[in-house]
Scaffold this motif. Structure first.
Motif, PDB file in Angstrom:
ATOM      1  N   LYS A   1       0.831  -1.205   0.000  1.00 38.19           N
ATOM      2  CA  LYS A   1       0.000   0.000   0.000  1.00 38.19           C
ATOM      3  C   LYS A   1       0.869   1.259   0.000  1.00 38.19           C
ATOM      4  CE  LYS A   1      -3.697   2.311   2.588  1.00 38.19           C
ATOM      5  NZ  LYS A   1      -4.584   2.251   3.785  1.00 38.19           N
ATOM      6  N   LEU A   2       1.931   1.254   0.801  1.00 39.81           N
ATOM      7  CA  LEU A   2       2.827   2.400   0.875  1.00 39.81           C
ATOM      8  C   LEU A   2       3.480   2.664  -0.480  1.00 39.81           C
ATOM      9  CD1 LEU A   2       4.413   4.580   2.398  1.00 39.81           C
ATOM     10  CD2 LEU A   2       6.031   2.795   3.095  1.00 39.81           C
ATOM     11  N   LEU A   3       3.967   1.597  -1.135  1.00 42.79           N
ATOM     12  CA  LEU A   3       4.617   1.761  -2.435  1.00 42.79           C
ATOM     13  C   LEU A   3       3.636   2.297  -3.471  1.00 42.79           C
ATOM     14  CD1 LEU A   3       7.078   1.450  -4.240  1.00 42.79           C
ATOM     15  CD2 LEU A   3       6.429  -0.937  -4.635  1.00 42.79           C
ATOM     16  N   ALA A   4       2.396   1.810  -3.441  1.00 44.74           N
ATOM     17  CA  ALA A   4       1.382   2.287  -4.384  1.00 44.74           C
ATOM     18  C   ALA A   4       1.126   3.781  -4.192  1.00 44.74           C
ATOM     19  CB  ALA A   4       0.090   1.499  -4.202  1.00 44.74           C
ATOM     20  N   GLU A   5       1.071   4.222  -2.948  1.00 42.40           N
ATOM     21  CA  GLU A   5       0.846   5.646  -2.666  1.00 42.40           C
ATOM     22  C   GLU A   5       2.030   6.485  -3.134  1.00 42.40           C
ATOM     23  OE1 GLU A   5       0.180   5.653   1.513  1.00 42.40           O
ATOM     24  OE2 GLU A   5      -1.898   4.952   1.370  1.00 42.40           O
ATOM     25  N   LEU A   6       3.243   5.979  -2.916  1.00 43.00           N
ATOM     26  CA  LEU A   6       4.435   6.702  -3.352  1.00 43.00           C
ATOM     27  C   LEU A   6       4.501   6.802  -4.876  1.00 43.00           C
ATOM     28  CD1 LEU A   6       7.091   5.159  -0.918  1.00 43.00           C
ATOM     29  CD2 LEU A   6       6.179   7.488  -0.854  1.00 43.00           C
ATOM     30  N   LYS A   7       4.069   5.752  -5.563  1.00 41.31           N
ATOM     31  CA  LYS A   7       4.102   5.740  -7.035  1.00 41.31           C
ATOM     32  C   LYS A   7       3.083   6.716  -7.614  1.00 41.31           C
ATOM     33  CE  LYS A   7       4.443   1.683  -9.065  1.00 41.31           C
ATOM     34  NZ  LYS A   7       4.242   0.230  -9.337  1.00 41.31           N
ATOM     35  N   GLN A   8       2.012   6.983  -6.882  1.00 44.52           N
ATOM     36  CA  GLN A   8       1.036   7.969  -7.341  1.00 44.52           C
ATOM     37  C   GLN A   8       1.655   9.359  -7.357  1.00 44.52           C
ATOM     38  OE1 GLN A   8      -2.432   7.595  -4.840  1.00 44.52           O
ATOM     39  NE2 GLN A   8      -3.258   5.866  -6.003  1.00 44.52           N
ATOM     40  N   GLN A   9       2.542   9.611  -6.411  1.00 44.09           N
ATOM     41  CA  GLN A   9       3.204  10.908  -6.332  1.00 44.09           C
ATOM     42  C   GLN A   9       4.392  10.993  -7.280  1.00 44.09           C
ATOM     43  OE1 GLN A   9       3.969  12.125  -2.180  1.00 44.09           O
ATOM     44  NE2 GLN A   9       2.537  10.541  -1.532  1.00 44.09           N
ATOM     45  N   ASN A  10       5.073   9.864  -7.476  1.00 47.59           N
ATOM     46  CA  ASN A  10       6.241   9.833  -8.346  1.00 47.59           C
ATOM     47  C   ASN A  10       6.329   8.459  -9.017  1.00 47.59           C
ATOM     48  OD1 ASN A  10       8.700   9.908  -9.626  1.00 47.59           O
ATOM     49  ND2 ASN A  10       9.931  10.012  -7.753  1.00 47.59           N
ATOM     50  N   PRO A  11       5.978   8.340 -10.288  1.00 46.44           N
ATOM     51  CA  PRO A  11       5.983   7.049 -10.983  1.00 46.44           C
ATOM     52  C   PRO A  11       7.350   6.370 -11.014  1.00 46.44           C
ATOM     53  CG  PRO A  11       4.743   8.682 -12.240  1.00 46.44           C
ATOM     54  CD  PRO A  11       5.458   9.423 -11.141  1.00 46.44           C
ATOM     55  N   GLU A  12       8.407   7.148 -10.803  1.00 43.73           N
ATOM     56  CA  GLU A  12       9.762   6.602 -10.858  1.00 43.73           C
ATOM     57  C   GLU A  12      10.276   6.136  -9.501  1.00 43.73           C
ATOM     58  OE1 GLU A  12      11.684   6.222 -13.725  1.00 43.73           O
ATOM     59  OE2 GLU A  12       9.748   6.670 -14.654  1.00 43.73           O
ATOM     60  N   VAL A  13       9.447   6.262  -8.456  1.00 47.27           N
ATOM     61  CA  VAL A  13       9.942   6.015  -7.102  1.00 47.27           C
ATOM     62  C   VAL A  13      10.397   4.566  -6.902  1.00 47.27           C
ATOM     63  CG1 VAL A  13       7.721   5.408  -6.050  1.00 47.27           C
ATOM     64  CG2 VAL A  13       9.502   6.508  -4.677  1.00 47.27           C
ATOM     65  N   GLU A  14       9.706   3.603  -7.501  1.00 45.75           N
ATOM     66  CA  GLU A  14      10.098   2.202  -7.333  1.00 45.75           C
ATOM     67  C   GLU A  14      11.493   1.956  -7.912  1.00 45.75           C
ATOM     68  OE1 GLU A  14       8.125  -2.215  -8.028  1.00 45.75           O
ATOM     69  OE2 GLU A  14       7.485  -0.558  -9.302  1.00 45.75           O
ATOM     70  N   LYS A  15      11.719   2.462  -9.106  1.00 43.89           N
ATOM     71  CA  LYS A  15      13.029   2.334  -9.749  1.00 43.89           C
ATOM     72  C   LYS A  15      14.099   3.069  -8.944  1.00 43.89           C
ATOM     73  CE  LYS A  15      15.402   3.210 -14.136  1.00 43.89           C
ATOM     74  NZ  LYS A  15      15.256   3.747 -15.521  1.00 43.89           N
ATOM     75  N   ASN A  16      13.752   4.247  -8.421  1.00 42.48           N
ATOM     76  CA  ASN A  16      14.723   5.020  -7.649  1.00 42.48           C
ATOM     77  C   ASN A  16      15.129   4.288  -6.364  1.00 42.48           C
ATOM     78  OD1 ASN A  16      14.573   7.040  -9.560  1.00 42.48           O
ATOM     79  ND2 ASN A  16      13.189   8.340  -8.371  1.00 42.48           N
ATOM     80  N   ILE A  17      14.147   3.708  -5.674  1.00 37.98           N
ATOM     81  CA  ILE A  17      14.452   2.960  -4.449  1.00 37.98           C
ATOM     82  C   ILE A  17      15.323   1.756  -4.782  1.00 37.98           C
ATOM     83  CG2 ILE A  17      13.488   1.591  -2.562  1.00 37.98           C
ATOM     84  CD1 ILE A  17      11.000   3.379  -2.684  1.00 37.98           C
ATOM     85  N   PHE A  18      14.976   1.048  -5.865  1.00 37.85           N
ATOM     86  CA  PHE A  18      15.765  -0.120  -6.272  1.00 37.85           C
ATOM     87  C   PHE A  18      17.205   0.290  -6.575  1.00 37.85           C
ATOM     88  CE2 PHE A  18      17.449  -2.966  -9.540  1.00 37.85           C
ATOM     89  CZ  PHE A  18      17.300  -4.196  -8.905  1.00 37.85           C
ATOM     90  N   ASN A  19      17.381   1.370  -7.329  1.00 36.61           N
ATOM     91  CA  ASN A  19      18.739   1.823  -7.659  1.00 36.61           C
ATOM     92  C   ASN A  19      19.509   2.244  -6.415  1.00 36.61           C
ATOM     93  OD1 ASN A  19      18.376   1.352 -10.384  1.00 36.61           O
ATOM     94  ND2 ASN A  19      17.746   3.453 -10.844  1.00 36.61           N
ATOM     95  N   SER A  20      18.796   2.772  -5.411  1.00 37.93           N
ATOM     96  CA  SER A  20      19.473   3.207  -4.181  1.00 37.93           C
ATOM     97  C   SER A  20      20.064   2.018  -3.425  1.00 37.93           C
ATOM     98  CB  SER A  20      18.504   3.977  -3.278  1.00 37.93           C
ATOM     99  OG  SER A  20      17.560   3.108  -2.664  1.00 37.93           O
TER     100      SER A  20
END
Length: 230
Positions: A181-200
């Motif tokens: 749920k948290l990741l889904a909410e973050l992706k609504q604000q920034n579609p690139e957030v999943e990729k950014n977290i993975f790269n981090s």
């Protein structure tokens, strides 16, 4: 008149055509960058019947077809119902994939863990636990190694591939519902957030952290500060 392709061939083609950027290229990158599959390996591919495990099997099958280095694989399944259209030669096992891998002479065991799951594990441990941690792309398990060939692939791409090819597969269990749920909410604000977290996960700066654990030993701030001052 051009020959009509079978469904299995169309599915395989979509991996390297329509979903080349989202699936094939990240898969090859993971195999190469983490050295997941190498020359002479014999890989036990665990096919549970989930969308991710079937995709993993299809990707490894395609890699075997085009690879410039020799390796072998066995598709191992525990009571999974897989469509005959996929043309996967499944070998049954009793649920203990370590024993099954040894039986078939495999030195590596491939599991269907994705980059999304790596991100969710991090979010769950950070927001609902007390540490920063995730799961590695491969790890040692006695005489064998566990590898995760989907490590650079995200779940949205898996779902799109399954829908496009009209495959009826078991629903996924992505992880901690709170993290999902948290990741889904973050992706609504920034579609690139999943990729950014993975790269981090691949760019951790230990010098900027007040403490970390390595090899079972905790390194606290004061010790690190003293060592850095020498």
């Amino acid at each position: 008149m051009p020959r009509e392709l079978e469904k299995a061939q169309l599915i395989q083609r979509s991996l390297i055509k329509k979903y080349r950027r989202e699936l094939w290229n990240p898969f090859v990158a993971a195999v190469k960058n983490y050295r997941l599959i190498e020359e002479g390996d014999r890989v036990a591919v665990i096919v549970t019947g989930s969308a991710k495990s079937v995709l993993m099997a299809l990707l490894i099958k395609q890699l075997h077809r085009v690879s410039d280095f020799p390796f072998e694989y066995e598709f191992l399944s525990c009571n999974a119902e897989i469509s005959a259209d996929l043309k996967l030669d499944l070998k049954s096992f009793d649920g203990d994939y370590f024993s099954a891998a040894k039986k078939f002479g495999c030195n590596k065991i491939a599991l269907d863990f994705t980059g999304t799951q790596a991100v969710l594990t991090l979010l769950s441990s950070m927001f609902f636990g007390h540490r920063l941690q995730t799961v590695l792309p491969k790890e040692r398990a006695g005489e064998q190694q566990i590898i995760r060939p989907l490590y650079c692939i995200f779940d949205d791409a898996v779902s799109a591939f399954i829908r496009y090819n009209d495959l009826s597969l078991k629903p996924e269990c992505a992880g901690d519902e709170r993290a999902v749920k948290l990741l889904a909410e973050l992706k609504q604000q920034n579609p690139e957030v999943e990729k950014n977290i993975f790269n981090s996960l691949h760019a951790v700066c230990l010098e900027t952290l007040p403490g970390y654990t390595s090899g079972g030993t905790y390194h606290d701030f004061n010790k690190l500060y003293s060592e850095r001052g020498k």
